[in-house]
Scaffold this motif. Sequence first.
Motif, short mmCIF file in Angstrom:
data_model
loop_
_atom_site.label_atom_id
_atom_site.label_comp_id
_atom_site.label_asym_id
_atom_site.label_seq_id
_atom_site.Cartn_x
_atom_site.Cartn_y
_atom_site.Cartn_z
N LEU A 172 -45.74 -29.13 -42.75
CA LEU A 172 -45.52 -29.78 -41.46
C LEU A 172 -45.16 -31.25 -41.64
O LEU A 172 -44.27 -31.77 -40.96
CB LEU A 172 -46.77 -29.64 -40.59
N ALA A 173 -45.84 -31.92 -42.56
CA ALA A 173 -45.54 -33.34 -42.81
C ALA A 173 -44.11 -33.52 -43.31
O ALA A 173 -43.41 -34.45 -42.90
CB ALA A 173 -46.54 -33.90 -43.82
N LEU A 174 -43.66 -32.63 -44.16
CA LEU A 174 -42.29 -32.72 -44.67
C LEU A 174 -41.27 -32.50 -43.56
O LEU A 174 -40.27 -33.22 -43.46
CB LEU A 174 -42.08 -31.69 -45.78
N LEU A 175 -41.51 -31.50 -42.71
CA LEU A 175 -40.57 -31.22 -41.63
C LEU A 175 -40.57 -32.34 -40.59
O LEU A 175 -39.53 -32.59 -39.95
CB LEU A 175 -40.94 -29.90 -40.96
N SER A 176 -41.70 -33.01 -40.43
CA SER A 176 -41.82 -34.06 -39.41
C SER A 176 -41.34 -35.41 -39.90
O SER A 176 -41.11 -36.32 -39.09
CB SER A 176 -43.28 -34.19 -38.96
N SER A 177 -41.18 -35.58 -41.21
CA SER A 177 -40.83 -36.89 -41.78
C SER A 177 -39.35 -37.18 -41.57
O SER A 177 -38.49 -36.32 -41.76
CB SER A 177 -41.16 -36.91 -43.27
N SER A 178 -39.07 -38.41 -41.21
CA SER A 178 -37.67 -38.84 -41.05
C SER A 178 -37.07 -39.33 -42.36
O SER A 178 -35.88 -39.62 -42.43
CB SER A 178 -37.60 -39.97 -40.01
N THR A 179 -37.88 -39.38 -43.42
CA THR A 179 -37.40 -39.92 -44.70
C THR A 179 -37.13 -38.84 -45.74
O THR A 179 -36.61 -39.14 -46.81
CB THR A 179 -38.42 -40.91 -45.28
N VAL A 180 -37.50 -37.60 -45.45
CA VAL A 180 -37.32 -36.52 -46.43
C VAL A 180 -35.87 -36.04 -46.39
O VAL A 180 -35.37 -35.67 -45.32
CB VAL A 180 -38.27 -35.35 -46.14
N PRO A 181 -35.18 -36.04 -47.52
CA PRO A 181 -33.79 -35.57 -47.52
C PRO A 181 -33.72 -34.08 -47.17
O PRO A 181 -34.54 -33.29 -47.62
CB PRO A 181 -33.33 -35.83 -48.95
N GLN A 182 -32.75 -33.74 -46.34
CA GLN A 182 -32.55 -32.35 -45.94
C GLN A 182 -31.14 -31.90 -46.34
O GLN A 182 -30.21 -32.69 -46.27
CB GLN A 182 -32.74 -32.20 -44.43
N PRO A 183 -30.96 -30.65 -46.75
CA PRO A 183 -32.03 -29.66 -46.91
C PRO A 183 -32.80 -29.88 -48.20
O PRO A 183 -32.29 -30.52 -49.14
CB PRO A 183 -31.25 -28.35 -46.96
N LEU A 184 -34.02 -29.36 -48.23
CA LEU A 184 -34.83 -29.43 -49.44
C LEU A 184 -34.25 -28.53 -50.51
O LEU A 184 -33.53 -27.56 -50.21
CB LEU A 184 -36.26 -28.99 -49.13
N PRO A 185 -34.55 -28.80 -51.78
CA PRO A 185 -34.12 -27.88 -52.84
C PRO A 185 -34.65 -26.47 -52.59
O PRO A 185 -35.68 -26.28 -51.92
CB PRO A 185 -34.74 -28.49 -54.10
N ALA A 186 -33.97 -25.49 -53.12
CA ALA A 186 -34.32 -24.09 -52.88
C ALA A 186 -35.64 -23.69 -53.54
O ALA A 186 -36.20 -22.65 -53.20
CB ALA A 186 -33.21 -23.18 -53.36
N ASP A 187 -36.12 -24.49 -54.50
CA ASP A 187 -37.39 -24.17 -55.14
C ASP A 187 -38.20 -25.46 -55.27
O ASP A 187 -37.79 -26.53 -54.84
CB ASP A 187 -37.19 -23.51 -56.50
N GLY A 188 -39.38 -25.36 -55.87
CA GLY A 188 -40.22 -26.53 -56.05
C GLY A 188 -41.36 -26.57 -55.04
O GLY A 188 -41.42 -25.79 -54.09
#
Length: 352
Positions: free
Chosen positions: A183-199
């Motif tokens: 939820l924190a990742l989806l809500s953050s405005s600083t996380v690059p999207q899209p996320l890598p497919a793994d990790g």
Amino acid sequence: MGTGTPTALPGPLVGDVDESQLLAALTPLLPASPYQLVGNGDDGAVLAAPDGRYVVSTDVLVEGRHFRTDWSTPEQVGRRAAVQNLADVMGMGARPTALVVSLVLPATTPLSWVQGLARGLGRACRRAGAGVVGGDLSSGDAVVIAVTVHGDLEGRAPVLRSGARPGDLLVHAGDIGTSRAGLALLSSSTVPQPLPADGAARHCVERFLSPEPPLDAGPALAAAGASAMMDVSDSLVRDCGRVAAASGVVIDLDEPAQGGARSRLAAALAALEPVAALAGEADPAAAARSWVLTGGEDHGLLATVAPGTGLPEGVSVIGRVRPLGEGPLAAPGVLVGSRPWAGPLGWDHFGA
């Protein structure tokens, strides 16, 4: 959050078909129950109850409150609706047998979105060995999914929250803090999207959108003699408090920040700390600790067992049960690292 119209998809809308056509589009996507004597098509389903008893629980998902259609695919929403109910049956030590599902749908909902929802729900039920035996349909302003689940105790006594005994070990199976990190990742405005497919980051997001409860752990721990048990839906601290209150004991959780190499909570904290940094948290270690202790919607399994109990695979010790008066608490409550917990408790359905 979404406000009543799932992401536009090609094809007809719910408002373009009648109820019988909608049912005809959904029913083939849903499994039957192995306990089903009479299923869809009559006023009620009839289920066999070989044990003479059955566990029943219910839960609801409301668009904009529990899921967002711009974040989740319809399959993920359907799976989430199923597993959070299946986990409640697991938390009683039973195996899920059948679900009844009611849907509220805006007329503008694409029919293909509802079919995706049914596919996700059906796949989760098939994996658990349960079926969908009935339900109801209604129109409304937002998508609402109400599920009632039934479970078979298979001859065992139900495992309640009230059975924890001083001296028991506190054990857990499943994810810890992962959903809250997602939820924190989806809500953050600083996380690059899209996320890598793994990790780790992708894993956390996927677990938030579509939890993976350890459904076999409930019956396995019940068979091993668990004294108390419940699904962890709101947070470790809050749900430990519920076990403590029901059992009249003190629950002493391990301190995640001080655990050794074999500590389950310390391992969870270590895995989430880089995720917290990616999410832009000012103090990643503190954020990760908070997610471990107060993050909700992982739908892991919390139980208490006598020392020396053989633990099923995937079940780890995360604390112990203490009697009242042994330490700083004179009333039922929760300690973390033998210190009274004074922080937030986690998810509150009626909180701000």
